[in-house]
Design an enzyme around this catalytic site. Structure first.
Site: not given
Ligand code: ASP
Length: 369
Positions: A212, A241-242, A263-264, A266
Site C-alpha cells: 500500500t 476489502v481492506g 498501511t498494514g 487492514g
Molecule cells: N492495508 C492494506 C490492506 O489491508 C494492506 C497494506 O497496507 O499492506 O488491504
C-alpha cells in the site's frame, strides 16, 4: 514498550521557537509510507507549482500504481487466491471536504484516479467490484491485465506451497511425472527467471506481504488532501476489502485539524477506524505522534496486548497536522525480510529538496531471531 528514542516527529523535533512559528502558519509538506520517496517528490513539485493538493498526491501515488515492481499497489500488485489482481483506493479533498473511493476493482492500473472521479463525477462516495470497473470504462479507462510475469510467478509459487499432510499439492508435477523433472517445473514455465526472483517469490508465498501507499499533503494556504491505494493483502479471498478504501480507516482528512492514513493489516485498522481516530485525537489536542501512538495502543488493546498474537501482523499510521507537524508510527519496531531485519520508516518532503526517509515511532520492540 513505547520507544521514545526513535520518535521522529515534525514540529515536535524542532526547537521551541520554531515550533511556535510553525504552529500558526501552514507550510508545504508531503508525507507517505516508506515506498513513497518518488511519490513525495512528485507531489511536492506539483504543490510548489501551485497545483491542487489532491491532484498532487494522486500524481504522486500514480508512480507506485504504474510501477510493475511495486508488488503492493496497482499494476504488478500481488493477486487474490484466484490469481486476479483486485485493487482498493480512496481520496479525500480537504478544501471541498469531499471523498471518493473504489473497492475490489479489477483491470484498472490507477484506482486512485477512479476514486477521484467517483468523488468528482458521481453523487456517491464509494463504488465496488464490477460497478467500479464499469464506471471506470464509462470514464474512458481501458481494462487491462494487471498481472505481471513476476506477480504470476509469485502466485504459482504460493499455490505450490499449499500442500496436504502428505506433502501433496495439486499445483506441482503429478505423481506420474518423469523422475528428476519436478524441481525444474517452474523454470520450464519461466525460463528467464533468476534465482533472486525465485527466492523473492518464495518469500512472498510463505510470508504474504501487505504493502500500500498512503500519501498526505499540506500546502502553504492550509489546504490538505490525501490518498491511499493498494492491491491489498496477497492471496486474499476474492472480494476481500481492506481498510485502504474505507474513509476513516485507510484515510481521513479534515483540513481544519489534519490528515491521517494507514498501511498494514487492514482488518485491524477497520476495527479501530484508525485514520479518523488519529484526526480526532489531534482535534482534542494530541500531537501527531501522540495521536498515532494512541491509535496503535487501541489496536494492541484489541488483543489484550498479547504480544504473541500481535506478532502475527504489522500496522502503520501516518499523521500530518494543519500546521505541518507530522509523525509516522508502527505497531512493531520492524520486521524480518529475507535474512535481515528492516526498521519501519516513512517518507517526507518538506519542500527543501529530495524526499527522505525517517524512522517511525513504535509501540512494541520486535525480537530479532
Ligand atoms: N492495508 C492494506 C490492506 O489491508 C494492506 C497494506 O497496507 O499492506 O488491504
Amino acid at each position: 514498550m513505547l520507544n521514545r528514542r526513535n520518535w521522529m516527529v515534525g514540529a515536535v523535533a524542532l526547537p521551541a521557537a520554531a515550533q511556535a512559528q510553525t504552529a500558526g502558519k501552514p507550510k508545504n509538506i508531503v508525507i507517505s509510507s516508506a515506498n513513497g520517496l518518488t511519490c513525495c517528490d512528485i507531489a511536492m513539485s506539483w504543490i510548489r507549482s501551485g497545483k491542487d493538493t489532491l491532484d498532487a498526491v494522486v500524481a504522486g501515488v500514480n508512480v507506485n500504481e504504474l510501477d510493475p515492481n511495486d508488488n503492493s499497489v496497482g499494476y504488478g500488485g500481488l493477486p487474490n487466491e484466484e490469481g486476479v489482481v483486485e485493487l482498493d483506493a480512496c481520496v479525500m479533498h480537504g478544501p471541498t471536504r469531499r471523498a471518493g473511493s473504489v473497492a475490489s476493482i479489477r483491470g484498472i492500473k490507477t484506482p486512485s484516479k477512479i476514486a477521484k472521479l467517483v468523488m468528482e463525477e458521481t453523487d456517491h462516495v464509494m463504488l465496488a467490484g464490477e460497478g467500479a470497473l464499469r464506471f471506470a470504462k464509462a470514464m474512458g479507462f481501458t481494462e487491462e491485465n494487471l498481472l505481471t510475469e513476476k506477480s504470476r510467478l509469485a502466485f504459482l509459487v504460493w499455490k505450490r506451497t499449499l500442500k496436504d499432510q502428505n506433502g501433496h499439492s495439486n499445483w506441482s508435477d503429478g505423481v506420474d511425472a518423469p523422475p528428476g523433472k519436478s524441481p525444474k517445473a517452474l523454470l520450464r514455465l519461466f525460463p528467464n527467471v533468476d534465482e533472486e526472483t525465485l527466492a523473492w517469490a518464495h518469500e512472498m508465498a510463505v510470508r504474504p506481504p501487505t504493502g500500500t501507499i498512503n500519501c498526505l499533503a499540506l500546502n502553504e494556504k492550509g489546504e490538505m488532501s490525501g490518498c491511499t491505494t493498494t492491491s491489498g493483502l496477497a492471496w486474499k479471498l476474492p472480494g476481500r476489502v481492506g481498510d485502504s478504501p474505507i474513509i476513516g480507516a485507510g484515510l481521513y482528512v479534515d483540513q481544519e485539524v489534519g490528515a491521517a492514513g494507514s498501511t498494514g493489516r487492514g482488518e485491524e485498522n477497520i476495527r479501530t477506524a484508525g485514520a479518523h481516530t488519529i484526526v480526532e485525537n489531534m482535534r482534542h489536542g494530541m500531537s501527531p505522534a501522540e495521536a498515532v501512538m494512541d491509535a496503535l495502543k487501541r489496536v494492541s488493546r484489541n488483543y489484550d496486548h498479547d504480544l504473541k498474537r500481535l506478532d502475527k501482523f504489522d500496522i502503520n499510521f501516518y499523521a500530518l497536522r494543519k500546521d505541518g507537524a507530522f509523525a509516522g508510527g508502527s505497531l512493531w519496531s520492524g520486521q524480518m525480510r529475507g535474512t535481515g531485519f528492516v526498521s519501519r520508516q516513512f517518507a517526507v518532503n518538506d519542500g527543501t529538496g529530495n524526499s527522505r526517509l525517517m524512522d517511525c515511532a513504535y509501540l512494541h520492540e520486535r525480537r530479532r531471531p
